[in-house]
Design an enzyme around this catalytic site. Structure first.
Site, PDB file in Angstrom:
ATOM      1  N   LYS A  83       1.662  -8.158   6.213  1.00  0.00           N
ATOM      2  CA  LYS A  83       1.850  -9.566   6.566  1.00  0.00           C
ATOM      3  C   LYS A  83       3.275  -9.807   7.038  1.00  0.00           C
ATOM      4  CE  LYS A  83       3.362 -12.736   4.213  1.00  0.00           C
ATOM      5  NZ  LYS A  83       4.603 -13.589   4.189  1.00  0.00           N
ATOM      6  N   HIS A 137      -2.452   3.976   1.595  1.00  0.00           N
ATOM      7  CA  HIS A 137      -3.472   3.397   0.731  1.00  0.00           C
ATOM      8  C   HIS A 137      -2.910   2.482  -0.347  1.00  0.00           C
ATOM      9  CE1 HIS A 137      -3.422   7.965   0.078  1.00  0.00           C
ATOM     10  NE2 HIS A 137      -2.383   7.502  -0.570  1.00  0.00           N
ATOM     11  N   ASN A 152       7.826 -10.125  -2.105  1.00  0.00           N
ATOM     12  CA  ASN A 152       8.519 -11.024  -1.179  1.00  0.00           C
ATOM     13  C   ASN A 152       8.596 -12.469  -1.656  1.00  0.00           C
ATOM     14  OD1 ASN A 152       5.723 -11.261  -0.964  1.00  0.00           O
ATOM     15  ND2 ASN A 152       5.799 -11.902   1.167  1.00  0.00           N
ATOM     16  N   TYR A 153       7.962 -12.788  -2.784  1.00  0.00           N
ATOM     17  CA  TYR A 153       7.839 -14.192  -3.195  1.00  0.00           C
ATOM     18  C   TYR A 153       8.260 -14.355  -4.649  1.00  0.00           C
ATOM     19  CZ  TYR A 153       5.576 -18.795  -3.801  1.00  0.00           C
ATOM     20  OH  TYR A 153       5.317 -20.122  -4.051  1.00  0.00           O
TER      21      TYR A 153
END
Length: 217
Positions: A107, A119, A142-143
């Site tokens: 993303k 994988h 990332n959050y």
């Protein structure tokens, strides 16, 4: 189906394939059954779309194979392999000769030329250099609950299985991150990083935690 198509298009099962009129398809493309391609997608020369793919607003490069995967607002370069069961979310960029394997999610991230995410990994809000290996179960964190931050990884890095890379952070080229490590600080070129608790063994204690085995009467 009225769409822009090149020469020698092979549709394995026309009844189960949907291609929107806005799609552009190059020469010598093969599309298998149960595939849906929508939006401003482009399938370039020699690409193969295997069964079960859902492709929206995505460019698929020459000689690239997409296998049982979903892509949305993404770009995949030439000579790549994606899938099976991969998901490319908006602003995912997969450069030439890269591989995105099974149960991998990308993303808003760039995967550099020749790099492999084979994988069970999540790469979000990151820039990965060329010829990197991202191990099984690696997570780009990332959050933090309020904001999202970005990670940069240089060329020829090895990130082992089950690593957590907590953004914002930078890993310079040719670094080696051992399996099970959590990265929170900058890693420099040629650094070897290991960050996990050493194994502790308590002998003859397992029976205290295991369920008792019931004897058959």
């Amino acid at each position: 189906m009225k769409y822009c198509k090149g020469k020698n298009l092979v549709l394995k099962d026309k009844r189960s394939i949907f291609i929107a009129p806005t799609v552009i398809i190059g020469n010598n493309v093969t599309i298998y059954e149960n595939v849906r391609i929508e939006g401003k997608s482009e399938i370039k020369d020699g690409a193969t779309i295997m069964p079960g793919c859902y492709i929206v607003d995505t460019v698929i490069g020459e000689r690239t194979t997409i296998n049982y995967s979903q892509t949305e607002d993404a770009f995949v370069g030439n000579d790549c392999y994606v899938g099976p069961f991969a998901r490319l979310r908006p602003k995912a960029v997969v450069c030439d000769k890269a591989k995105i394997g099974n149960f991998v999610e990308i993303k808003n991230a760039t995967i550099g030329e020749g790099s492999k995410v084979n994988h069970l990994a999540y790469v979000g809000d990151a820039d990965i250099g060329r010829d990197c290996n991202i191990g099984c179960g690696a997570i780009f964190v990332n959050y933090n609950g309020r904001t999202k931050s970005r990670t940069t990884v240089g060329d020829e890095c090895f990130i082992g299985s089950n690593c957590n890379v907590i953004a914002p952070v930078k890993i310079e080229s040719r670094a080696y991150i051992c399996a099970g490590t959590t990265i929170t600080d900058e890693v420099h070129t040629d650094d070897f990083v290991i960050g996990r608790v050493r194994q502790t063994v308590k002998e003859n204690r397992a029976h205290e935690y295991l369920k008792e085995k019931k004897e058959n009467k």
